[in-house]
Design an enzyme around this catalytic site. Structure first.
Site, mmCIF file in Angstrom:
data_model
loop_
_atom_site.group_PDB
_atom_site.id
_atom_site.type_symbol
_atom_site.label_atom_id
_atom_site.label_comp_id
_atom_site.label_asym_id
_atom_site.label_seq_id
_atom_site.Cartn_x
_atom_site.Cartn_y
_atom_site.Cartn_z
ATOM 1 C CG HIS A 1 -1.684 -1.265 1.420
ATOM 2 N ND1 HIS A 1 -2.858 -1.576 0.770
ATOM 3 C CD2 HIS A 1 -1.389 -2.335 2.181
ATOM 4 C CE1 HIS A 1 -3.267 -2.778 1.154
ATOM 5 N NE2 HIS A 1 -2.367 -3.266 2.003
ATOM 6 C CB SER B 1 13.578 21.385 -13.559
ATOM 7 O OG SER B 1 12.731 22.524 -13.540
#
Length: 484
Positions: free
Chosen positions: A155, A285
């Site tokens: 999970h 970036s």
């Protein structure tokens, strides 16, 4: 007309391998059509039709188209609005002795469908070989990190420990299933053969004056000349589009595997535990100079989604083929089939490049383990107390209280997990304090993970890659280079 040298798409022009781009190029497509016409003529001549030797010779000498012939074909197609007949006439200009017998008895699908089956089979072979390389590279990674403990996640929440290598075997196992499925699809592909306009072979029965044996032998001969062991026993005008479904299905399934692997790597990059290759001059970036975005894994996910969706085209096309055929399959298939294989090719190249340059950060991994391991070790601590004569319920309550106090430090105050320090400070645990280092050794929490890696690589991966077809490409040891 398409440019004669390649199949023009954004995928093939920038990323696809030369081999896959060439396979679906116009040059190769129309070259294959000419070989199919040649093989038909050879078989018809062998079975008694009056085809001159010069016709065969001229066809054999002109199997490849030059740029001028592509220009002629473009003019013919514009005039006739029929690509196959445009190339029949173009071929006839360079093989004049064969002009009157090219395509004799055949329908357009004789060349278009049989060529597609040739391309699909070869494309699957290329994908199979590239997939084997990825499996090999990831297997080396799994072996190298077979016993490096790492925090497991269920999970995406901290769970019991595993190892970096064991996690990689989960990826490899799915890739092995993809390898199996791709081989099955490739080896199952047959040939359309010579079946005529609606699959009844009526035109060929006329050519051979009602001789059924010769028609069957013609089908067998052409199938053999084209390198296939069998032809589909019955067809309509086309081979069943179910074949396309069977070919694209394992590609879509591989897309799911590749997406899962790349997603795991993207999450691991966020955790700073494992990263894909990042060049020294690479920019993550335009604004945030510090960023190291996992753009290769992101590209794999992006293209894998496209690959998974393409199978739907094949399914829908197969489902709407009316009776002996409808032409609404044609434009869709001309895009879908090449795109599926070009996409799989690019995903595999990128996945190979990533798997060859994975960077693991053991200290980051160890730090994350140290943050979570104290909670995981509580059961071991309780068992140690009991072995030293303590009461299980009393030990459980002590650990429960200390765990909640440590959890408050972590969640509410943003401090480190100090559970072990609290245990060491509590005199109740004096009988086992000398055992704490052993109880907290990460290697004692990984179960049989290293042995599982060894057994999996030995019993499953090694035999799968022992195939001589795969060993040939693996022996080259070539690395995957990306253009961008």
């Amino acid at each position: 007309m398409e440019a004669f040298d390649t199949y023009q798409t954004p995928l093939s022009s920038r990323y696809a391998s030369k081999e896959m781009a060439h396979l679906f190029s116009s040059a190769n497509r129309f070259h294959t059509w000419r070989k199919l016409w040649l093989n038909l003529a050879i078989a018809e001549k062998q079975l008694g039709l009056p085809i001159p030797d010069d016709a065969i010779t001229e066809m054999e000498a002109n199997l490849h188209l030059d740029e001028k012939q592509f220009e002629i074909a473009a003019i013919e197609e514009k005039k006739r609005r029929h690509d196959v007949m445009a190339h029949v006439h173009t071929f006839g200009q360079v093989a004049p002795s064969a002009a009157g017998i090219i395509h004799l008895g055949a329908t357009s699908c004789y060349v278009t469908d049989n060529a597609d089956l040739i391309f699909i089979r070869e494309a699957l072979s290329q994908v199979i070989k590239k997939l084997a390389v990825v499996i090999d590279r990831l297997s080396s990674f799994a072996e190298q990190y077979r016993d490096l403990p790492t925090l497991g996640f269920t999970h995406f929440q901290p769970a019991q420990l595993t190892t970096v290598g064991k996690r990689a075997t989960l990826w490899i196992q799915e890739l092995l299933w993809d390898l199996r499925n791709l081989k099955r699809a490739r080896d199952d592909i047959g040939f359309r053969g010579v079946k005529g306009t609606t699959g009844t072979q009526a035109s060929f029965l006329t050519l051979f004056d009602g001789d059924h044996d010769k028609v069957e032998e013609l089908d067998r001969l052409v199938t053999s000349l084209c390198g296939f062991s069998y032809a589909y026993p019955v067809t309509s005008q086309t081979y069943s589009r179910k074949v396309d479904v069977d070919a694209l299905s394992p590609l879509a399934s591989f897309g799911a595997t590749a997406h899962k692997i790349a997603t795991d790597l993207r999450l691991l990059a966020n955790l700073k535990e494992v990263e894909e290759p990042f060049e020294s001059t690479q920019i993550g970036s335009s604004a945030m100079a510090y960023k190291r975005n996992p753009m290769r894994s992101e590209r794999i996910c992006s293209l894998s989604r496209h690959l998974m969706v393409l199978q739907q085209n094949a399914l829908m096309t197969s489902s709407v083929q009316w009776f002996e055929r409808t032409l609404d399959d044609s434009a869709n298939r001309r895009i879908t089939i090449p795109e599926a294989f070009l996409t799989a090719d690019i995903v595999l190249t990128t996945l190979q490049n990533v798997s060859e340059g994975l960077v693991v950060y053991p200290k980051v991994i160890a730090r994350r383990i140290s943050q979570e391991l104290p909670f995981m070790a509580t059961e071991n601590i309780i068992m140690a107390i009991v072995k030293n004569g303590g009461d299980r319920q009393e030990a459980h309550e002590k650990i429960r209280v200390l765990s909640h106090e440590a959890g408050h430090q972590v969640k509410h105050l943003g401090l480190e997990n100090d559970l072990i320090d609290r245990v060491k400070a509590d005199s109740y645990f004096d009988p086992i304090k000398a055992q704490l280092d052993e109880l907290l050794n990460p290697s004692s929490f990984i179960g049989r993970a290293p042995e599982q890696v060894d057994k999996f690589l030995r019993d499953w991966v090694k035999p799968a890659l022992a195939d001589p077809e795969l060993q040939e490409v693996l022996s080259k040891g070539e690395k995957a280079e990306l253009n961008v």
